[in-house]
Design a protein around this motif. Structure first.
Motif, PDB file in Angstrom:
ATOM      1  N   VAL A  71       8.724   6.257  -3.643  1.00 28.48           N
ATOM      2  CA  VAL A  71       8.294   4.927  -3.023  1.00 28.48           C
ATOM      3  C   VAL A  71       8.181   3.777  -3.679  1.00 28.48           C
ATOM      4  O   VAL A  71       7.272   4.115  -4.195  1.00 28.48           O
ATOM      5  CB  VAL A  71       7.337   4.784  -1.848  1.00 28.48           C
ATOM      6  N   ASP A  72       9.314   2.816  -4.205  1.00 28.24           N
ATOM      7  CA  ASP A  72       8.824   1.978  -5.497  1.00 28.24           C
ATOM      8  C   ASP A  72       9.520   0.657  -4.438  1.00 28.24           C
ATOM      9  O   ASP A  72       9.820   0.348  -3.544  1.00 28.24           O
ATOM     10  CB  ASP A  72       9.671   2.467  -6.629  1.00 28.24           C
ATOM     11  N   ASP A  73       9.479  -0.795  -5.538  1.00 28.83           N
ATOM     12  CA  ASP A  73      10.228  -1.587  -5.227  1.00 28.83           C
ATOM     13  C   ASP A  73      12.141  -1.769  -4.426  1.00 28.83           C
ATOM     14  O   ASP A  73      12.333  -2.310  -4.256  1.00 28.83           O
ATOM     15  CB  ASP A  73       9.711  -2.743  -6.452  1.00 28.83           C
ATOM     16  N   GLY A  74      12.193  -0.336  -5.240  1.00 32.00           N
ATOM     17  CA  GLY A  74      13.900  -0.852  -4.530  1.00 32.00           C
ATOM     18  C   GLY A  74      14.005   0.751  -3.454  1.00 32.00           C
ATOM     19  O   GLY A  74      15.250   0.713  -2.953  1.00 32.00           O
ATOM     20  N   GLY A 113       0.580  -1.334  -0.103  1.00 30.89           N
ATOM     21  CA  GLY A 113      -0.161   0.111  -0.288  1.00 30.89           C
ATOM     22  C   GLY A 113       0.782   0.773   0.038  1.00 30.89           C
ATOM     23  O   GLY A 113       0.050   1.935  -0.677  1.00 30.89           O
ATOM     24  N   ASP A 114       1.730   0.881   0.498  1.00 35.79           N
ATOM     25  CA  ASP A 114       3.010   1.758   0.354  1.00 35.79           C
ATOM     26  C   ASP A 114       3.897   2.440  -0.362  1.00 35.79           C
ATOM     27  O   ASP A 114       3.608   4.091  -1.187  1.00 35.79           O
ATOM     28  CB  ASP A 114       4.490   1.862   1.454  1.00 35.79           C
ATOM     29  N   LEU A 115       3.615   1.627  -1.439  1.00 33.58           N
ATOM     30  CA  LEU A 115       4.460   1.413  -3.115  1.00 33.58           C
ATOM     31  C   LEU A 115       3.926   3.386  -3.929  1.00 33.58           C
ATOM     32  O   LEU A 115       2.204   3.425  -4.045  1.00 33.58           O
ATOM     33  CB  LEU A 115       4.149   0.426  -3.864  1.00 33.58           C
ATOM     34  N   GLY A 116       3.966   4.071  -4.344  1.00 31.36           N
ATOM     35  CA  GLY A 116       3.763   5.317  -5.051  1.00 31.36           C
ATOM     36  C   GLY A 116       3.563   6.046  -4.392  1.00 31.36           C
ATOM     37  O   GLY A 116       3.528   7.423  -4.273  1.00 31.36           O
ATOM     38  N   THR A 117       4.179   6.347  -3.023  1.00 30.15           N
ATOM     39  CA  THR A 117       4.282   7.422  -2.176  1.00 30.15           C
ATOM     40  C   THR A 117       4.906   8.104  -2.658  1.00 30.15           C
ATOM     41  O   THR A 117       6.593   7.649  -2.707  1.00 30.15           O
ATOM     42  CB  THR A 117       4.307   7.044  -0.409  1.00 30.15           C
ATOM     43  N   GLY A 158       1.515  13.643   4.626  1.00 23.59           N
ATOM     44  CA  GLY A 158       1.239  12.272   3.736  1.00 23.59           C
ATOM     45  C   GLY A 158       2.627  11.801   3.170  1.00 23.59           C
ATOM     46  O   GLY A 158       2.683  10.812   2.359  1.00 23.59           O
ATOM     47  N   ALA A 159       3.920  12.538   2.636  1.00 24.73           N
ATOM     48  CA  ALA A 159       4.871  12.703   2.063  1.00 24.73           C
ATOM     49  C   ALA A 159       5.470  11.321   3.276  1.00 24.73           C
ATOM     50  O   ALA A 159       5.564  11.351   3.991  1.00 24.73           O
ATOM     51  CB  ALA A 159       5.582  12.929   1.537  1.00 24.73           C
ATOM     52  N   ALA A 160       5.973  10.449   2.322  1.00 21.06           N
ATOM     53  CA  ALA A 160       7.488   9.727   3.288  1.00 21.06           C
ATOM     54  C   ALA A 160       8.454  10.299   2.910  1.00 21.06           C
ATOM     55  O   ALA A 160       9.541  11.036   2.634  1.00 21.06           O
ATOM     56  CB  ALA A 160       7.692   7.889   2.145  1.00 21.06           C
ATOM     57  N   LEU A 161       9.520   9.828   4.559  1.00 21.04           N
ATOM     58  CA  LEU A 161      10.254  10.321   4.550  1.00 21.04           C
ATOM     59  C   LEU A 161      11.509   9.748   4.040  1.00 21.04           C
ATOM     60  O   LEU A 161      12.020   8.589   4.329  1.00 21.04           O
ATOM     61  CB  LEU A 161      11.210  10.931   6.231  1.00 21.04           C
ATOM     62  N   GLY A 162      12.932  10.701   2.915  1.00 20.96           N
ATOM     63  CA  GLY A 162      13.571   9.814   2.741  1.00 20.96           C
ATOM     64  C   GLY A 162      14.643  10.309   2.707  1.00 20.96           C
ATOM     65  O   GLY A 162      14.760  10.602   4.257  1.00 20.96           O
ATOM     66  N   PRO A 163      16.235  10.336   2.125  1.00 26.02           N
ATOM     67  CA  PRO A 163      16.783  10.555   2.445  1.00 26.02           C
ATOM     68  C   PRO A 163      17.729  11.412   2.816  1.00 26.02           C
ATOM     69  O   PRO A 163      16.849  12.422   2.500  1.00 26.02           O
ATOM     70  CB  PRO A 163      17.836  10.185   0.639  1.00 26.02           C
ATOM     71  N   ALA A 167      11.584   1.860   6.032  1.00 26.13           N
ATOM     72  CA  ALA A 167      10.840   2.179   6.338  1.00 26.13           C
ATOM     73  C   ALA A 167       9.511   3.328   5.938  1.00 26.13           C
ATOM     74  O   ALA A 167      10.849   4.123   5.746  1.00 26.13           O
ATOM     75  CB  ALA A 167      10.822   1.520   8.080  1.00 26.13           C
ATOM     76  N   VAL A 168       8.616   3.579   5.603  1.00 24.69           N
ATOM     77  CA  VAL A 168       7.710   4.547   5.043  1.00 24.69           C
ATOM     78  C   VAL A 168       7.084   5.116   6.140  1.00 24.69           C
ATOM     79  O   VAL A 168       6.146   4.282   7.238  1.00 24.69           O
ATOM     80  CB  VAL A 168       6.863   3.572   4.329  1.00 24.69           C
ATOM     81  N   LEU A 169       7.844   5.907   6.981  1.00 21.97           N
ATOM     82  CA  LEU A 169       7.282   6.955   7.376  1.00 21.97           C
ATOM     83  C   LEU A 169       6.500   8.215   6.976  1.00 21.97           C
ATOM     84  O   LEU A 169       7.117   9.194   6.058  1.00 21.97           O
ATOM     85  CB  LEU A 169       8.032   7.459   9.092  1.00 21.97           C
ATOM     86  N   ARG A 170       5.391   8.578   7.015  1.00 23.91           N
ATOM     87  CA  ARG A 170       4.738  10.321   6.000  1.00 23.91           C
ATOM     88  C   ARG A 170       4.763  11.160   7.420  1.00 23.91           C
ATOM     89  O   ARG A 170       4.461  10.744   8.466  1.00 23.91           O
ATOM     90  CB  ARG A 170       3.575   9.265   6.068  1.00 23.91           C
ATOM     91  N   VAL A 171       4.929  12.321   6.759  1.00 26.02           N
ATOM     92  CA  VAL A 171       4.593  13.524   7.252  1.00 26.02           C
ATOM     93  C   VAL A 171       3.539  13.320   7.779  1.00 26.02           C
ATOM     94  O   VAL A 171       2.979  13.531   6.756  1.00 26.02           O
ATOM     95  CB  VAL A 171       4.992  14.333   6.479  1.00 26.02           C
TER      96      VAL A 171
END
Length: 673
Positions: free
Chosen positions: A529-532, A507-511, A569-574, A536-540
């Protein structure tokens, strides 16, 4: 062919959708849990088949999607060097008719993934595993929209019906996974020839072009063409050309960039170098001449190249010779982000093999698609850009060298005499040759709009500055401080830092994902957020304090800020962490302001100047006093944002007025100086 698959405890946790600690508990509490069959004491390996049986017996369902599960199986059971043979078996496995030898864990995983996501997705996963041990520096995939555009430019004007397939025989001498050949097949090519130095890519391209996805051919020029014949060979096209002496109608290619070992010394006397021997640093110009050498007279090549090829001094003589001979017909500057590497604005070179009986063309087309980006966001509309590029080329190819005077094409394209390009530099950068369309009404309107926006932003600047005149001098602070670690331990805030090595849930893919660069530029989330995605997916959430980890020292503070709505709602990235504060104990902007203090250098780590969030110190002040500080920190953020926006608008206005004055559509009032 395959070893019995083995998995780590981390793989088991992903497979079951539980934590590593849960897997450790299972091992301790359940005597029947599978015993390790390899690895080490610190990193044991377990038999995948026994693990699956154990999970089923204990009612634990797999939490992985079939494609991600296939990745795990391939990592556990298939060596990269064995992938080409497995790729060859994919069509049979996809058709549920694989050999009995494939009725194993690998075969079952492939068939499940094919049923869930289709054979093309599975082919990509197989190739991903096969390329893990291959050097791919300077090699990038060609996105489907760009592949279609390149084929469209190569196909000629279909308004002039001609016998035979629209593209005839097509060659890609650095075909990679076959995306350009596939686009040519879908456009009606009669024969496809490809070559690549990597065995995995060769097998991948062959299977891609053989899959049923290509059976439904597009209707081209009023009829459906039969499937093309396909020949894809392994080898280095420059050093060992598999199609030596073969003449084709079209070459489309995305060759490797900046090769240093392409064989410059060994190939110095090669007959392909009609336009000059490529220097060692000009591997791209070797690929250009390789493409031309394979074209029939009048045939066309479209190559994707880095922008340095158009301007490096070492390639000046070859560029000049290509222009004089009429071989280089167009240079098209693409907007950054059109293809990997995304940060570079790549170029398309459109070339033609000169016909001996025809005089050399004396004009060349330049298209600067970067001009089509929105002035405020610098974000291009790729679909619109591709349409304008195609329309400009079609008009030029038909002989309309004045280029249609539509607004969009007029702003992005220019036809220039070859003699005007042959100066000391022979710089073919499109932006250097494309001028603003000569349209006084539109230029005047654009200047009026830009000036209005600039004055509005200046008003915002004044408003932000006005509140700073109430500040008063103070003695050295006497407040106590606490580290973020202490505040987190006391429950005043939570530090959100995505753990690495965790596969995202389906459900997180495409975020959309927020990166450190997005925070630094106050831009929209540019990650995905993709297969690579291996974290962890943490949303703002609203009121989260977003802190970039890259830090430039006292002269370049981190500029933490409270998350605006566009980040929610965006995921925290690098390179990003978030502080989630208790609003009854901490004001978010108060925390953001001190997290971005110049004194936060004390929280950096070593020479890398990387922030250690837990070391940041926050003053311990009453909440009402925090809010007073927070209001000023928020005002400072508005000041910085308005200053940045003012600078961008000033540059935009400068370009509009400067271009308008130099092309004669704007002029200063007479009698004023």
């Amino acid at each position: 062919m395959h070893e019995a698959p083995q998995v780590t405890a981390a793989d088991i946790s992903r497979l079951a959708g539980v934590t590593r600690a849960t897997v450790s508990n299972w091992r301790r509490r359940h005597p029947d849990f599978p015993s390790p069959t390899g690895g080490s004491e610190a990193r044991p390996l377990f038999p995948l088949a026994e693990v699956r049986d154990w999970l089923r017996e204990h009612g634990v369902e797999s939490a992985e999607s079939p494609v991600r599960e296939l990745r795990s199986v391939l990592r556990a059971a298939v060596r990269p060097r064995d992938i080409p043979a497995l790729i060859d078996e994919l069509p049979a496995l996809a058709a549920e008719s694989g050999a009995r030898s494939q009725d194993d864990e690998v075969g079952r995983a492939i068939r499940a993934a094919v049923r869930a996501d289709g054979p093309i997705a599975v082919l990509d996963v197989l190739a991903e595993r096969g390329l893990e041990e291959s050097p791919t520096t300077g090699v990038y995939p060609t996105p489907e929209p760009l592949a279609r555009l390149m084929v469209e430019l190569a196909a000629g004007d279909r308004d002039t019906a001609a016998p035979g397939p629209p593209l005839g025989t097509v060659l890609d001498p650095a075909c990679g996974g076959g995306s350009l050949l596939r686009a040519a097949a879908e456009a009606g090519a009669g024969e496809l020839l490809g070559q690549d130095v990597l065995a995995v890519q060769v097998h991948r391209a062959r299977v891609l072009l053989a899959l049923d996805a290509l059976a439904a051919r597009a209707t081209v020029a009023g009829r459906a063409w039969p499937a093309p014949s396909v020949t894809v060979q392994e080898g280095d096209s420059l050093a060992d050309d598999a199609f030596k002496g073969v003449a084709v109608d079209v070459v489309v290619s995305n060759p490797p960039f900046q090769q240093r070992d392409w064989g410059a010394d060994r190939l110095a006397l090669d007959p392909r170098w009609e336009y000059g021997v490529p220097p060692r640093v000009e591997s791209e110009l070797a690929w250009v001449q390789h493409a031309l050498a394979h074209l029939r007279p009048g045939g066309r090549a479209v190559l994707l190249l880095p922008p340095a090829v158009a301007m490096r001094p070492s390639g000046r003589r070859i560029r000049a010779n290509l222009l004089r001979a009429g071989a280089l017909r167009a240079v098209i500057g693409l907007p950054a982000g059109a293809a990997p590497p995304r940060q570079i604005a790549l170029q398309l070179w459109v070339l033609t093999r000169p016909a001996p009986e025809r005089p050399a063309a004396d004009e060349v087309l330049f298209v600067d698609a970067a001009r089509l980006a929105d002035a405020a966001t610098a974000t291009p509309n790729w679909t619109e850009s591709a349409e304008i590029v195609t329309a400009a080329w079609r008009a030029f190819d038909r002989g309309d060298h004045a280029v249609p005077a539509s607004r969009e094409i007029g702003e992005a394209a220019a036809v220039v005499r070859v003699m005007d390009v042959l100066d000391e530099e022979v710089d073919l950068t499109p932006a250097r040759h494309v001028r603003v369309a000569v349209d006084a009404d539109r230029t005047g309107e654009a200047v009026t709009t830009a000036l209005r926006d600039l004055l509005a932003e200046i008003d915002t600047l004044r408003e932000a500055v006005a509140g700073l005149d109430v500040l008063t001098a103070a003695d050295a602070p006497t407040w106590r401080t606490a580290t973020v670690r202490d505040l987190a331990a006391g429950g005043a805030l939570e530090v959100l830092s995505p753990a690495a090595g965790v596969d995202p849930a389906p459900g997180d893919l495409g975020t959309p994902a927020l990166t450190g660069r997005d925070v630094a530029t106050d831009g929209d989330p540019t990650g995905l957020v993709d297969d690579g995605w291996q974290r962890a997916v943490l949303r703002v959430r609203p009121d989260d304090v977003i802190v970039p980890l890259a830090h430039g020292g006292r002269d370049r503070p981190v500029h933490a800020r409270v998350a605006p709505e566009k980040w929610h709602g965006a995921a925290l990235g690098p390179n990003v962490v978030a502080f989630r504060v208790d609003p009854d104990r901490l004001d978010p902007w108060f925390v953001a302001g001190f997290a971005g203090s110049p004194d936060v250098t004390a929280a950096t780590l070593g020479s890398t100047v990387r922030l250690v969030p837990h070391r940041i110190r926050i003053p311990l002040l009453p909440l009402p006093r925090q809010r007073e500080y927070g209001a000023l920190f928020a005002r400072l953020h508005r000041l910085r944002a308005a200053a940045r926006r003012t600078d961008e608008l000033a540059v935009h206005l400068d370009r509009l007025v400067g271009d308008g004055l130099t092309v004669g559509v704007l002029e200063p009032p007479e009698g004023e100086s």
